[in-house]
Design a protein around this motif. Structure first.
Motif, PDB file in Angstrom:
ATOM      1  N   GLN A  39       0.843  -1.190   0.000  1.00 61.59           N
ATOM      2  CA  GLN A  39       0.000   0.000   0.000  1.00 61.59           C
ATOM      3  C   GLN A  39       0.871   1.230   0.000  1.00 61.59           C
ATOM      4  O   GLN A  39       1.672   1.438   0.931  1.00 61.59           O
ATOM      5  N   ALA A  40       0.726   2.017  -1.042  1.00 63.17           N
ATOM      6  CA  ALA A  40       1.435   3.286  -1.145  1.00 63.17           C
ATOM      7  C   ALA A  40       0.519   4.399  -0.635  1.00 63.17           C
ATOM      8  O   ALA A  40      -0.711   4.243  -0.627  1.00 63.17           O
ATOM      9  N   PRO A  41       1.089   5.520  -0.201  1.00 61.97           N
ATOM     10  CA  PRO A  41       0.262   6.623   0.307  1.00 61.97           C
ATOM     11  C   PRO A  41      -0.799   7.055  -0.697  1.00 61.97           C
ATOM     12  O   PRO A  41      -0.500   7.258  -1.874  1.00 61.97           O
ATOM     13  N   GLY A  42      -2.041   7.162  -0.226  1.00 63.47           N
ATOM     14  CA  GLY A  42      -3.123   7.605  -1.084  1.00 63.47           C
ATOM     15  C   GLY A  42      -3.658   6.556  -2.040  1.00 63.47           C
ATOM     16  O   GLY A  42      -4.524   6.870  -2.870  1.00 63.47           O
ATOM     17  N   ARG A  43      -3.164   5.340  -1.927  1.00 62.19           N
ATOM     18  CA  ARG A  43      -3.606   4.285  -2.841  1.00 62.19           C
ATOM     19  C   ARG A  43      -4.192   3.120  -2.060  1.00 62.19           C
ATOM     20  O   ARG A  43      -3.923   2.933  -0.871  1.00 62.19           O
ATOM     21  N   GLU A  44      -4.986   2.327  -2.739  1.00 57.18           N
ATOM     22  CA  GLU A  44      -5.571   1.152  -2.119  1.00 57.18           C
ATOM     23  C   GLU A  44      -4.524   0.050  -1.971  1.00 57.18           C
ATOM     24  O   GLU A  44      -3.544  -0.002  -2.714  1.00 57.18           O
ATOM     25  N   ARG A  45      -4.785  -0.824  -1.005  1.00 57.84           N
ATOM     26  CA  ARG A  45      -3.898  -1.973  -0.824  1.00 57.84           C
ATOM     27  C   ARG A  45      -4.067  -2.908  -2.021  1.00 57.84           C
ATOM     28  O   ARG A  45      -5.202  -3.200  -2.427  1.00 57.84           O
ATOM     29  N   GLU A  46      -2.960  -3.370  -2.559  1.00 62.24           N
ATOM     30  CA  GLU A  46      -3.026  -4.236  -3.729  1.00 62.24           C
ATOM     31  C   GLU A  46      -2.261  -5.532  -3.494  1.00 62.24           C
ATOM     32  O   GLU A  46      -1.237  -5.547  -2.800  1.00 62.24           O
ATOM     33  N   GLY A  47      -2.757  -6.589  -4.090  1.00 64.96           N
ATOM     34  CA  GLY A  47      -2.089  -7.871  -3.988  1.00 64.96           C
ATOM     35  C   GLY A  47      -0.859  -7.899  -4.870  1.00 64.96           C
ATOM     36  O   GLY A  47      -0.897  -7.464  -6.017  1.00 64.96           O
ATOM     37  N   VAL A  48       0.240  -8.372  -4.320  1.00 65.47           N
ATOM     38  CA  VAL A  48       1.501  -8.474  -5.052  1.00 65.47           C
ATOM     39  C   VAL A  48       1.739  -9.920  -5.483  1.00 65.47           C
ATOM     40  O   VAL A  48       2.028 -10.193  -6.644  1.00 65.47           O
ATOM     41  N   SER A  49       1.621 -10.837  -4.533  1.00 64.40           N
ATOM     42  CA  SER A  49       1.885 -12.238  -4.832  1.00 64.40           C
ATOM     43  C   SER A  49       1.262 -13.092  -3.754  1.00 64.40           C
ATOM     44  O   SER A  49       0.988 -12.626  -2.646  1.00 64.40           O
ATOM     45  N   CYS A  50       1.043 -14.347  -4.098  1.00 63.36           N
ATOM     46  CA  CYS A  50       0.455 -15.293  -3.145  1.00 63.36           C
ATOM     47  C   CYS A  50       1.044 -16.676  -3.400  1.00 63.36           C
ATOM     48  O   CYS A  50       1.346 -17.033  -4.554  1.00 63.36           O
ATOM     49  N   ILE A  51       1.195 -17.427  -2.312  1.00 65.64           N
ATOM     50  CA  ILE A  51       1.633 -18.810  -2.422  1.00 65.64           C
ATOM     51  C   ILE A  51       0.664 -19.655  -1.617  1.00 65.64           C
ATOM     52  O   ILE A  51       0.312 -19.324  -0.480  1.00 65.64           O
ATOM     53  N   SER A  52       0.210 -20.750  -2.209  1.00 67.74           N
ATOM     54  CA  SER A  52      -0.819 -21.563  -1.567  1.00 67.74           C
ATOM     55  C   SER A  52      -0.223 -22.502  -0.533  1.00 67.74           C
ATOM     56  O   SER A  52       0.991 -22.750  -0.500  1.00 67.74           O
ATOM     57  N   GLY A  53      -1.099 -23.047   0.319  1.00 71.60           N
ATOM     58  CA  GLY A  53      -0.708 -24.191   1.112  1.00 71.60           C
ATOM     59  C   GLY A  53      -0.534 -25.393   0.203  1.00 71.60           C
ATOM     60  O   GLY A  53      -0.786 -25.328  -1.003  1.00 71.60           O
ATOM     61  N   GLY A  54      -0.085 -26.486   0.771  1.00 72.46           N
ATOM     62  CA  GLY A  54       0.079 -27.675  -0.053  1.00 72.46           C
ATOM     63  C   GLY A  54       1.253 -27.553  -1.003  1.00 72.46           C
ATOM     64  O   GLY A  54       2.386 -27.355  -0.575  1.00 72.46           O
ATOM     65  N   ASP A  55       0.979 -27.593  -2.295  1.00 69.97           N
ATOM     66  CA  ASP A  55       2.053 -27.665  -3.281  1.00 69.97           C
ATOM     67  C   ASP A  55       2.716 -26.324  -3.584  1.00 69.97           C
ATOM     68  O   ASP A  55       3.639 -26.269  -4.391  1.00 69.97           O
ATOM     69  N   GLY A  56       2.271 -25.253  -2.958  1.00 66.26           N
ATOM     70  CA  GLY A  56       2.935 -23.962  -3.162  1.00 66.26           C
ATOM     71  C   GLY A  56       2.655 -23.331  -4.511  1.00 66.26           C
ATOM     72  O   GLY A  56       3.554 -22.715  -5.102  1.00 66.26           O
ATOM     73  N   THR A  57       1.439 -23.479  -4.998  1.00 64.08           N
ATOM     74  CA  THR A  57       1.053 -22.769  -6.216  1.00 64.08           C
ATOM     75  C   THR A  57       1.239 -21.268  -6.002  1.00 64.08           C
ATOM     76  O   THR A  57       0.922 -20.743  -4.933  1.00 64.08           O
ATOM     77  N   THR A  58       1.770 -20.589  -7.007  1.00 60.43           N
ATOM     78  CA  THR A  58       2.048 -19.157  -6.866  1.00 60.43           C
ATOM     79  C   THR A  58       1.264 -18.334  -7.878  1.00 60.43           C
ATOM     80  O   THR A  58       0.839 -18.827  -8.925  1.00 60.43           O
ATOM     81  N   HIS A  59       1.099 -17.070  -7.534  1.00 61.97           N
ATOM     82  CA  HIS A  59       0.450 -16.112  -8.435  1.00 61.97           C
ATOM     83  C   HIS A  59       1.066 -14.745  -8.193  1.00 61.97           C
ATOM     84  O   HIS A  59       1.445 -14.414  -7.058  1.00 61.97           O
ATOM     85  N   TYR A  60       1.184 -13.985  -9.276  1.00 63.27           N
ATOM     86  CA  TYR A  60       1.797 -12.660  -9.189  1.00 63.27           C
ATOM     87  C   TYR A  60       0.919 -11.616  -9.871  1.00 63.27           C
ATOM     88  O   TYR A  60       0.256 -11.891 -10.886  1.00 63.27           O
ATOM     89  N   ALA A  61       0.965 -10.423  -9.337  1.00 62.19           N
ATOM     90  CA  ALA A  61       0.367  -9.292 -10.036  1.00 62.19           C
ATOM     91  C   ALA A  61       1.178  -9.024 -11.298  1.00 62.19           C
ATOM     92  O   ALA A  61       2.394  -9.237 -11.334  1.00 62.19           O
ATOM     93  N   ASP A  62       0.514  -8.540 -12.332  1.00 62.64           N
ATOM     94  CA  ASP A  62       1.214  -8.273 -13.595  1.00 62.64           C
ATOM     95  C   ASP A  62       2.359  -7.289 -13.412  1.00 62.64           C
ATOM     96  O   ASP A  62       3.389  -7.381 -14.084  1.00 62.64           O
ATOM     97  N   SER A  63       2.205  -6.365 -12.491  1.00 65.77           N
ATOM     98  CA  SER A  63       3.199  -5.316 -12.296  1.00 65.77           C
ATOM     99  C   SER A  63       4.521  -5.834 -11.745  1.00 65.77           C
ATOM    100  O   SER A  63       5.547  -5.151 -11.842  1.00 65.77           O
ATOM    101  N   VAL A  64       4.525  -7.032 -11.168  1.00 62.56           N
ATOM    102  CA  VAL A  64       5.753  -7.562 -10.571  1.00 62.56           C
ATOM    103  C   VAL A  64       6.203  -8.860 -11.220  1.00 62.56           C
ATOM    104  O   VAL A  64       7.273  -9.383 -10.888  1.00 62.56           O
ATOM    105  N   LYS A  65       5.412  -9.374 -12.132  1.00 64.07           N
ATOM    106  CA  LYS A  65       5.727 -10.651 -12.767  1.00 64.07           C
ATOM    107  C   LYS A  65       7.089 -10.574 -13.452  1.00 64.07           C
ATOM    108  O   LYS A  65       7.393  -9.615 -14.165  1.00 64.07           O
ATOM    109  N   GLY A  66       7.921 -11.578 -13.224  1.00 62.71           N
ATOM    110  CA  GLY A  66       9.258 -11.602 -13.796  1.00 62.71           C
ATOM    111  C   GLY A  66      10.309 -10.896 -12.969  1.00 62.71           C
ATOM    112  O   GLY A  66      11.508 -11.035 -13.237  1.00 62.71           O
ATOM    113  N   ARG A  67       9.878 -10.119 -11.972  1.00 66.39           N
ATOM    114  CA  ARG A  67      10.828  -9.393 -11.109  1.00 66.39           C
ATOM    115  C   ARG A  67      10.799  -9.910  -9.676  1.00 66.39           C
ATOM    116  O   ARG A  67      11.829  -9.903  -8.996  1.00 66.39           O
TER     117      ARG A  67
END
Length: 126
Positions: free
Chosen positions: A38-66
Motif C-alpha cells: 500500500q502506497a500513500p493515497g492508494r488502495e492496498r493491492e495484492g503483489v503475490s500469493c503462495i498456496s498451502g500444499g504444493d505452493g502454487t504461486t500467483h503474481y500481479a502483472d506489475s511484478v511478474k518476472g521481477r
C-alpha cells in the motif's frame, strides 16, 4: 497468531530486497500466504500469493518476472525476493494469511485474508 516481517529498507532503482514473513499460531499449510502493498493515497493491492500444499504461486502483472515468492514449511516462513526494483514499488508491504477450504488455492484480494502482519517499508529511490 503472529507475523514478524523483515527485510524492508531503502534501495536504489534496479536493486534488490528480500522480505521475510515468519508466522506462528496457525496451521501454516492450511493457509495461503500473500504479500500486499500500500502506497500513500492508494488502495492496498495484492503483489503475490503462495498456496498451502504444493505452493502454487500467483503474481500481479506489475511484478511478474521481477518478484519471486517462496516458502519454507519447516520454518513457517514466506519470502518475497524483489529484483529490478522500481520507484513505483515504493510502499508498505504486508504479509497476510488466508484459510482456504482446500490446499493449492491462491487468494489475491485483501478481503479474503484472515490475519495480517504489521508491514515493512520498502522505498526505492530513482
Amino acid at each position: 497468531v503472529q507475523f514478524v516481517e523483515s527485510g524492508g529498507g531503502l534501495v536504489q532503482a534496479g536493486g534488490s530486497l528480500r522480505l521475510s514473513c515468519v508466522t506462528s499460531g496457525f496451521t501454516f499449510d492450511d493457509y495461503a500466504i500473500g504479500w500486499f502493498r500500500q502506497a500513500p493515497g492508494r488502495e492496498r493491492e495484492g503483489v503475490s500469493c503462495i498456496s498451502g500444499g504444493d505452493g502454487t504461486t500467483h503474481y500481479a502483472d506489475s511484478v511478474k518476472g521481477r518478484f519471486t515468492i517462496s516458502k519454507d514449511n519447516a520454518k513457517n516462513t514466506v519470502y518475497l525476493q524483489m529484483n529490478s526494483l522500481k520507484p513505483e514499488d515504493t510502499a508498505v508491504y504486508y504479509c497476510a494469511a488466508a484459510h482456504t477450504p482446500t490446499r493449492n488455492i491462491v487468494v489475491m484480494t485483501p478481503g479474503g485474508y484472515d490475519y495480517w502482519g504489521q508491514g515493512t517499508q520498502v522505498t526505492v529511490s530513482s
